[in-house]
Scaffold this motif. Sequence first.
Motif, PDB file in Angstrom:
ATOM      1  N   ILE A 113       0.918  -1.353  -0.019  1.00 34.17           N
ATOM      2  CA  ILE A 113       0.132  -0.049   0.004  1.00 34.17           C
ATOM      3  C   ILE A 113       1.071   1.090  -0.073  1.00 34.17           C
ATOM      4  O   ILE A 113       2.055   1.421   0.328  1.00 34.17           O
ATOM      5  CB  ILE A 113      -0.768   0.057   1.224  1.00 34.17           C
ATOM      6  CG1 ILE A 113       0.006  -0.161   2.552  1.00 34.17           C
ATOM      7  CG2 ILE A 113      -1.884  -1.140   1.164  1.00 34.17           C
ATOM      8  CD1 ILE A 113      -0.930   0.074   3.836  1.00 34.17           C
ATOM      9  N   TYR A 131      -4.150   3.435   5.637  1.00 35.24           N
ATOM     10  CA  TYR A 131      -4.521   3.195   4.228  1.00 35.24           C
ATOM     11  C   TYR A 131      -5.147   1.704   4.294  1.00 35.24           C
ATOM     12  O   TYR A 131      -4.448   0.613   4.904  1.00 35.24           O
ATOM     13  CB  TYR A 131      -3.238   3.137   3.266  1.00 35.24           C
ATOM     14  CG  TYR A 131      -3.643   3.128   1.925  1.00 35.24           C
ATOM     15  CD1 TYR A 131      -3.853   4.302   1.230  1.00 35.24           C
ATOM     16  CD2 TYR A 131      -4.056   1.868   1.298  1.00 35.24           C
ATOM     17  CE1 TYR A 131      -4.135   4.027  -0.130  1.00 35.24           C
ATOM     18  CE2 TYR A 131      -4.424   1.756  -0.150  1.00 35.24           C
ATOM     19  CZ  TYR A 131      -4.465   2.957  -0.917  1.00 35.24           C
ATOM     20  OH  TYR A 131      -4.722   2.992  -2.126  1.00 35.24           O
ATOM     21  N   GLN A 132      -6.394   1.609   3.846  1.00 38.28           N
ATOM     22  CA  GLN A 132      -6.891   0.189   3.866  1.00 38.28           C
ATOM     23  C   GLN A 132      -7.625  -0.001   2.600  1.00 38.28           C
ATOM     24  O   GLN A 132      -8.339   0.701   1.663  1.00 38.28           O
ATOM     25  CB  GLN A 132      -8.246   0.317   4.791  1.00 38.28           C
ATOM     26  CG  GLN A 132      -7.777   0.475   6.320  1.00 38.28           C
ATOM     27  CD  GLN A 132      -8.908   0.638   7.259  1.00 38.28           C
ATOM     28  OE1 GLN A 132      -9.909   0.272   6.876  1.00 38.28           O
ATOM     29  NE2 GLN A 132      -8.575   1.287   8.263  1.00 38.28           N
ATOM     30  N   LYS A 133      -7.120  -1.307   1.924  1.00 40.27           N
ATOM     31  CA  LYS A 133      -7.624  -1.539   0.526  1.00 40.27           C
ATOM     32  C   LYS A 133      -8.994  -2.372   0.849  1.00 40.27           C
ATOM     33  O   LYS A 133      -9.275  -2.834   1.981  1.00 40.27           O
ATOM     34  CB  LYS A 133      -6.781  -2.759   0.226  1.00 40.27           C
ATOM     35  CG  LYS A 133      -5.574  -2.164  -0.509  1.00 40.27           C
ATOM     36  CD  LYS A 133      -4.915  -3.240  -1.065  1.00 40.27           C
ATOM     37  CE  LYS A 133      -3.505  -2.698  -1.744  1.00 40.27           C
ATOM     38  NZ  LYS A 133      -2.644  -3.953  -2.372  1.00 40.27           N
TER      39      LYS A 133
END
Length: 165
Positions: A113, A131-133
Amino acid sequence: MQVIHAANSPPLKQKVYVDNQKMRMELEGREQQNTIIYRSDLGILYMILPQKKLCFIMPYSEALKNKDPISSNALKNLSLEGTETLEGVLCDKYEVTGPFGKAYLWINKEKEIPVRLSSQDGKNVVDWIDYQKGPQSPQLFEPPKDYQLIDMSKNIPKKSSPPPQ
């Protein structure tokens, strides 16, 4: 969460959500908080003012159509520069080219990421925090149901038709 550090400006915090042709940006830490939702799939954007429970609906201008904020975030010509530890995180560092010119991008090696994007001179930096997918809730990209909607396309003058021959 992203934090934008620009030369001669205080840091700007934003929560950003992206899902295909949709993007939501929530500005944080301002007296007048607002949210902008870009809907490339519909060619419109929503400007949401929570303090007033208002939502302005605006069609994409020609300039925005030509430089869509979602597709313009695409980075091209990634060139691996090496590996660096950034804020205790092992990252691959890339030189990238985008609408902003050349810059450097650090990607977390383990989680894959983004961690930071910096202009070549280091005067403009974006740091990504938490940050998160993954898929986003569709409600994030719609105006709140209890807000007054104001359609700004009705206020845009139409080009006059040529006189009849």
